[in-house]
Design an enzyme around this catalytic site. Sequence first.
Site, PDB file in Angstrom:
ATOM      1  N   CYS A   1      14.513  -5.197  -3.233  1.00 27.38           N
ATOM      2  CA  CYS A   1      15.487  -4.506  -4.073  1.00 27.38           C
ATOM      3  C   CYS A   1      14.802  -3.419  -4.861  1.00 27.38           C
ATOM      4  O   CYS A   1      14.649  -3.512  -6.087  1.00 27.38           O
ATOM      5  CB  CYS A   1      16.158  -5.498  -5.001  1.00 27.38           C
ATOM      6  N   GLU A   2      14.361  -2.400  -4.163  1.00 27.11           N
ATOM      7  CA  GLU A   2      13.664  -1.300  -4.804  1.00 27.11           C
ATOM      8  C   GLU A   2      13.679  -0.127  -3.830  1.00 27.11           C
ATOM      9  O   GLU A   2      13.285  -0.277  -2.675  1.00 27.11           O
ATOM     10  CB  GLU A   2      12.233  -1.739  -5.123  1.00 27.11           C
TER      11      GLU A   2
ATOM     12  N   ARG B   1       0.802  -1.230   0.000  1.00 22.28           N
ATOM     13  CA  ARG B   1       0.000   0.000   0.000  1.00 22.28           C
ATOM     14  C   ARG B   1       0.836   1.282   0.000  1.00 22.28           C
ATOM     15  O   ARG B   1       0.478   2.245  -0.682  1.00 22.28           O
ATOM     16  CB  ARG B   1      -1.017  -0.008   1.140  1.00 22.28           C
TER      17      ARG B   1
ATOM     18  N   TYR C   1      -6.192  -5.283   2.652  1.00 19.53           N
ATOM     19  CA  TYR C   1      -5.443  -4.972   1.429  1.00 19.53           C
ATOM     20  C   TYR C   1      -3.923  -5.012   1.652  1.00 19.53           C
ATOM     21  O   TYR C   1      -3.187  -4.256   1.034  1.00 19.53           O
ATOM     22  CB  TYR C   1      -5.884  -3.623   0.850  1.00 19.53           C
TER      23      TYR C   1
HETATM   24  C1  LIG Z   1     -13.855  -3.205  -2.901  1.00 20.32           C
HETATM   25  C2  LIG Z   1     -15.334  -3.277  -2.868  1.00 20.32           C
HETATM   26  C3  LIG Z   1     -15.995  -3.306  -1.637  1.00 20.32           C
HETATM   27  C4  LIG Z   1     -15.282  -3.159  -0.319  1.00 20.32           C
HETATM   28  O1  LIG Z   1     -14.719  -1.882  -0.225  1.00 20.32           O
HETATM   29  P1  LIG Z   1     -14.045  -1.367   1.132  1.00 20.32           P
HETATM   30  O2  LIG Z   1     -13.536  -0.031   0.754  1.00 20.32           O
HETATM   31  O3  LIG Z   1     -12.987  -2.315   1.498  1.00 20.32           O
HETATM   32  O4  LIG Z   1     -15.134  -1.280   2.152  1.00 20.32           O
HETATM   33  C5  LIG Z   1     -17.361  -3.455  -1.655  1.00 20.32           C
HETATM   34  N1  LIG Z   1     -18.048  -3.546  -2.818  1.00 20.32           N
HETATM   35  C6  LIG Z   1     -17.437  -3.517  -4.022  1.00 20.32           C
HETATM   36  C7  LIG Z   1     -18.245  -3.651  -5.237  1.00 20.32           C
HETATM   37  C8  LIG Z   1     -16.066  -3.368  -4.082  1.00 20.32           C
HETATM   38  O5  LIG Z   1     -15.463  -3.309  -5.268  1.00 20.32           O
END
Ligand SMILES: *Cc1c(COP(=O)(O)O)cnc(C)c1O
Length: 423
Positions: free
Chosen positions: A349-350, A318, A378
């Site tokens: 390595c970045e 992230r 994530y």
């Molecule tokens: C990614 C996504 C979510 C979840 O999103 P968050 O930001 O993690 O709450 C829900 N619905 C759809 C269609 C998504 O693409």
Amino acid sequence: MDALLNHLFPDTAAVENGELELGGVPASELARRFGTPLVVYDEQTLRAQAQAYRAAAPGALIAYGTKAFPSVAVLRLLAEEGLGADVSTAGELEFALRAGLPGERLVIHGNNKEEELLRRAADADALIVLDSLDELERAKASGGARFLIRVTPGIEADTHEAVKTAHHGSKFGLPPEDAVEAIRRLPECEGLHVHVGSQLMHFGAALMTVDWVAQFAARLRAELDWTPGTIDLGGGLGVRHVIEEPSFTVAEFVGGLVGELQRAFQLQALPSTALVLEPGRSLVSRAGVTLYTVGAVKRASAATTYVTVDGGMSDNPRPAMYNARYTALLANRVDEPAAEAYAIAGKHCESGDVLIERVELPAPRRGDVLAVPVTGAYTLAMSSTYNAVPRPPAVLVSNGEARLIRRRETVDDLLALELYQSL
Ligand SMILES: *Cc1c(COP(=O)(O)O)cnc(C)c1O
């Protein structure tokens, strides 16, 4: 320090004898027993977040956005709290089915659903969210019977470009004209879906979207004599990763959405509908803490001292992908005063593999355990094996016990994919 522990760490985070504890287990013990990097999930926080959603939207289907952290154990735990799951690939659907989730609690997404996903979704009698006109026929041919139409309202969310989804030109959903056409062809469809974007730190775009949906529903009634039975408002509630960022509770966000939906539908004299919400990040992010072991400590310039850890962009991409900010503390010496500000670098390595640009810590030494909070969403889900680094395991902690819910990948796992004997 207290603010950090109270606001960014899981509910059970505590300091005992100068050491961070999670779920009643000392972080250094977790690091010793399971190795590092390690992602620790706090069961109490997961359940509390699930309960907060259920309380804020009684009667709604809360479908966990599985992509935030696809884990059979976490899906099972959330299912025990009455949640369902939103999945967007055949793989995620298998995770949800393996967790024992019934079709009535499954919402199927994807802007390019594979045949396998449509077939398995139909077999499970899950709710399929149609994302293009050609998918109508494909989904029906696969035996699907329950549908929502995903529509793109043309609203810009105030979040990172990569996680906006409701603007005109988005690759997700149908533009309004095509959504009208979809409902003309499929009047038996149950309702509408919208998802503004992810990591929302303001409510404005989400509330505008709700108003837009009510107006769009009024238009569908006028043009097609059709009204939605279900509205799915997607996910998106953001979380703060550092104390300076704003934060909203689930109750504030969901309470606002639900209130606005009722008001907007009443204003259009539309019948009230069933509600689906799809939270990912806000359910699991703060429950997760990543533990690393400190390695090399290196002064690179007068301004920058690097503290290198045994993971990095492979377990948490992230910072590199979204410029996400994080903070950290030394889990085995929480009480000691900060010596100076350090940069936390990964082992890859970045040069861009820097997890935290600046964080104040007691002078870190090789072998210290560094804890990075708000890493439950994530991170592992987007992890890679860059530099042939195996991916870390995950443990669930609760009441002084730790259970492995995902084992550490090994170099042998990586080598098992290599075919070279016949060369
Ligand atoms: C990614 C996504 C979510 C979840 O999103 P968050 O930001 O993690 O709450 C829900 N619905 C759809 C269609 C998504 O693409």
